[in-house]
Scaffold this motif. Structure first.
Motif, PDB file in Angstrom:
ATOM      1  N   PHE A  71       0.730  -0.975   0.329  1.00  0.00           N
ATOM      2  CA  PHE A  71       0.201   0.579   0.211  1.00  0.00           C
ATOM      3  C   PHE A  71       0.821   1.421   0.709  1.00  0.00           C
ATOM      4  N   GLU A 115       0.430   5.607   0.073  1.00  0.00           N
ATOM      5  CA  GLU A 115      -0.540   6.717  -0.366  1.00  0.00           C
ATOM      6  C   GLU A 115      -0.185   7.460  -0.193  1.00  0.00           C
ATOM      7  N   LEU A 140       0.750  10.205   0.905  1.00  0.00           N
ATOM      8  CA  LEU A 140       1.464  10.442   2.724  1.00  0.00           C
ATOM      9  C   LEU A 140       2.984  10.450   3.103  1.00  0.00           C
ATOM     10  N   CYS A 182      -6.919   7.474   3.603  1.00  0.00           N
ATOM     11  CA  CYS A 182      -7.462   8.883   3.823  1.00  0.00           C
ATOM     12  C   CYS A 182      -7.802   9.509   2.131  1.00  0.00           C
ATOM     13  N   TRP A 189      -2.829  15.039   5.917  1.00  0.00           N
ATOM     14  CA  TRP A 189      -1.167  14.519   6.275  1.00  0.00           C
ATOM     15  C   TRP A 189      -0.235  15.296   6.034  1.00  0.00           C
ATOM     16  N   ASN A 209     -12.776   4.174   0.979  1.00  0.00           N
ATOM     17  CA  ASN A 209     -11.965   3.809   1.712  1.00  0.00           C
ATOM     18  C   ASN A 209     -12.119   4.557   3.606  1.00  0.00           C
ATOM     19  N   GLU A 210     -11.951   3.622   4.163  1.00  0.00           N
ATOM     20  CA  GLU A 210     -12.655   3.793   5.380  1.00  0.00           C
ATOM     21  C   GLU A 210     -13.612   5.430   5.673  1.00  0.00           C
ATOM     22  N   HIS A 236      -9.841  -3.304   8.250  1.00  0.00           N
ATOM     23  CA  HIS A 236      -8.823  -2.387   8.319  1.00  0.00           C
ATOM     24  C   HIS A 236      -7.979  -3.139   9.377  1.00  0.00           C
ATOM     25  N   TYR A 275      -5.213  -2.343  12.480  1.00  0.00           N
ATOM     26  CA  TYR A 275      -3.456  -1.978  13.128  1.00  0.00           C
ATOM     27  C   TYR A 275      -3.322  -2.606  14.213  1.00  0.00           C
ATOM     28  N   GLU A 277      -5.398  -2.539   4.412  1.00  0.00           N
ATOM     29  CA  GLU A 277      -5.253  -2.458   5.740  1.00  0.00           C
ATOM     30  C   GLU A 277      -3.838  -2.631   6.849  1.00  0.00           C
ATOM     31  N   TRP A 303       1.084   0.210  13.690  1.00  0.00           N
ATOM     32  CA  TRP A 303       1.509   1.842  14.259  1.00  0.00           C
ATOM     33  C   TRP A 303       2.236   2.866  15.252  1.00  0.00           C
ATOM     34  N   LEU A 357       3.815  10.362   9.647  1.00  0.00           N
ATOM     35  CA  LEU A 357       3.881   9.208   9.702  1.00  0.00           C
ATOM     36  C   LEU A 357       5.377   7.908  10.098  1.00  0.00           C
ATOM     37  N   GLN A 408       3.217   1.462   5.239  1.00  0.00           N
ATOM     38  CA  GLN A 408       2.498   1.213   3.717  1.00  0.00           C
ATOM     39  C   GLN A 408       4.330   1.243   3.337  1.00  0.00           C
ATOM     40  N   LEU A 437       4.679   3.886   8.406  1.00  0.00           N
ATOM     41  CA  LEU A 437       4.104   2.900   9.649  1.00  0.00           C
ATOM     42  C   LEU A 437       5.182   2.053   9.024  1.00  0.00           C
TER      43      LEU A 437
HETATM   44  O1  AHR Z   1      -2.028   4.762   6.578  1.00  0.00           O
HETATM   45  C1  AHR Z   1      -3.179   5.384   7.268  1.00  0.00           C
HETATM   46  C2  AHR Z   1      -4.435   5.602   7.455  1.00  0.00           C
HETATM   47  O2  AHR Z   1      -4.715   4.414   8.687  1.00  0.00           O
HETATM   48  C3  AHR Z   1      -4.881   5.128   6.294  1.00  0.00           C
HETATM   49  O3  AHR Z   1      -5.274   6.377   5.525  1.00  0.00           O
HETATM   50  C4  AHR Z   1      -5.985   5.315   6.166  1.00  0.00           C
HETATM   51  O4  AHR Z   1      -7.011   4.975   5.663  1.00  0.00           O
HETATM   52  C5  AHR Z   1      -6.144   4.895   7.933  1.00  0.00           C
HETATM   53  O5  AHR Z   1      -5.861   5.224   9.274  1.00  0.00           O
END
Ligand code: AHR
Length: 496
Positions: free
Chosen positions: A26, A28, A30, A74, A99, A175-176, A241, A243, A300, A304, A316, A349, A354
């Motif tokens: 993944f 992003e 970010l 996100c 981000w 997403n989410e 998702h 974490y 995901e 984290w 992150l 990611q 992360l």
């Molecule tokens: O991976 C970081 C964020 O974590 C992603 O953007 C979101 O989908 C999740 O909350």
């Protein structure tokens, strides 16, 4: 100390394939994942294709990453694809509000992402915008990507330098959506999914695998409502998702590199929770879909932590220790063992964000302990799952206990047996006995990932502190495999 256990393999019961897409990643928009990760300053003096750095590409090619999810996260629900095509200097800029509030110049867009996928030899998995985009916008993006023939959108694509459709298959519908993707209820999202998914069309040779935005961790009601409300032939997959947060507290997650054994134990316990999550979400799916048509897509996952001190909190960026490797190895064992329902997953990611596989610093880069786990597990991709039983001794901390060892196994097309084992116990060696009567295996090729402390990392000063070595602790004798696992270790074995 030395402890013993038995691992039993059901070698005659191998009807499930471990989809290679479980080993997905993944990336992003970010922090330094895309920009200053994959996509670098044109002036940076390293081998590049356009602005894509090729050392990162080469490292990921070595582990054959099967798919790459993009552009979020996100970010996906505020991304407007038309801003990321055409002459780069004319592309509109935007604020990346999720981000770090940085300016996104849209220099990395659809063509650049798909060029990256081509260089990696990986399948794209694109997440479309439901939260702030329209049905038409998503529909046209799919047409731009996948249609052939003469339409305004294919003409636009050709004008931007791409004649042939890319035939993207994996398609995330938001997403989410319960959170950053629009704060929707599951009932509302189900309706939105049906509408958006209807107009995200199939084109010749490009039948979409539509993936519904799934639950946040243990929100079982989300899964229940979606399975009930969305026709299963519209949804190839339903996501999840989750974490691993070391302390379990989002406002103070814990450091990536400085933690004691109590926090280590807690982290591994939170990681093992993935087994319960997958089991329970799958059980709900089984009630509505006993034929297991809909895939559970854990798009995901990973650890984290708090960001590295001194770095932008919105980026992150975290270091990656031996603990991360044990998390990756344990989670991949869990996914393999649930391969009847989990058919895709994406670690968050890939670069600099992360639980990253690769960290970069200017022109320099390093492979994290997590990278090495994906390398050691490659053999499982598209192999047949061998169900197993292991009565693991407990790893005890205070009044709490978790299984000290976990494993998964598979058979490849040539009949070779791959076993991956993890010992999360920091003190005890583990001897594992596996009866293999009448199988005729003679050779063992083993790799070991291990280091003295769970906090050990690969730094730019010492890039290979946690790196795989040949493993000599396995023996085949009298129809039994015996493996000596050191504390804090990941072992992969290939028997032929
Ligand atoms: O991976 C970081 C964020 O974590 C992603 O953007 C979101 O989908 C999740 O909350």
């Amino acid at each position: 100390a030395q402890r013993e256990t038995t691992l039993t393999l059901q070698l005659k019961d191998t009807q499930t394939t471990i989809s290679r897409h479980i080993y997905g990643h993944f990336s992003e928009h970010l922090g330094r994942c895309i920009y200053d990760g994959f996509w670098v300053d044109p002036a940076m003096n390293i081998p590049k294709k356009d602005r894509i750095r090729l050392d990162v590409v080469a490292a990921l090619k070595r582990i054959r990453i099967p798919n790459l999810r993009w552009p979020g996260g996100c970010f996906a629900d505020e991304y407007h694809w038309r801003d990321g095509i055409g002459e780069r200097s004319k592309r509109p800029k935007m604020i990346n509000t999720h981000w770090g509030g940085v300016t996104e110049d849209n220099s990395f867009g659809t063509h650049e992402f798909l060029e990256l996928c081509a260089l990696l030899g990986t399948e794209p998995y694109i997440a479309g915008n439901v939260g702030s985009g329209t049905v038409e916008e998503m529909s046209k993006w799919v047409e731009y990507l996948n249609a052939d023939g003469d339409t305004p959108l294919t003409r636009l694509r050709k004008g931007n330098g791409r004649d042939q459709p890319w035939k993207v298959r994996f398609w995330g519908v938001g997403n989410e959506s319960w959170g950053c993707g629009g704060n929707m209820t599951p009932e509302y999202y189900s309706g939105e999914f049906r509408r958006y998914a209807t107009f995200a069309r199939n084109y010749p040779g490009a039948s979409l695998k539509r993936i519904a935005g799934g639950a946040n961790s243990a929100d079982y009601n989300w899964t229940e409502v979606l399975m009930k409300s969305i026709p299963h032939n519209m949804m190839w997959g339903l996501s999840l998702h989750h974490y691993t947060v070391p302390t379990g507290r989002w406002n103070q997650k814990g450091s990536a590199t400085r933690f004691d054994e109590k926090e280590y134990f807690n982290t591994m316990k939170n990681c093992l929770f993935m087994d319960e999550l997958v089991t329970k979400h799958a059980a709900i799916m089984d009630r509505y879909d006993p034929g297991k048509r809909v895939a559970l897509v854990v798009d995901e996952w990973g650890i984290w932590t708090d960001v590295e001190p001194g770095t932008n909190p919105g980026f992150l960026y975290q270091q990656n220790s031996l603990r991360d490797a044990l998390i990756a190895a344990t989670t991949l064992n869990i996914f393999n063992n649930h391969a009847d329902r989990v058919r895709m997953a994406n670690l968050a990611q890939t670069v600099n964000v992360l639980q990253a596989l690769i960290l970069t610093k200017g022109a320099d880069m390093l492979l994290t302990p997590t990278y090495h786990v994906f390398d050691m597990y490659q053999q499982h991709m598209d192999a047949r799952l061998v169900p197993l039983k292991i009565t693991a001794p407990d790893y005890i901390s205070g009044t709490q206990k978790i299984p000290a060892v976990n494993a998964s196994a598979s058979l490849d097309a040539k009949g070779r047996l791959c076993i991956t084992l993890v010992n999360i116990d920091p003190q005890n060696n583990m001897t594992i006995h596996t009866p293999l009567p009448g199988t005729g295996y003679r050779n063992i090729n083993g790799k070991l990932l291990h280091s003295g402390a769970f906090t050990d990392v690969n730094s730019f000063e010492h890039k290979t502190k946690v790196t795989p070595v040949a493993f000599k602790g396995a023996q085949l004798k009298a129809g039994e495999l015996t493996v000596q696992l050191p504390p804090l270790s990941v072992v992969s074995l290939l028997l032929d």
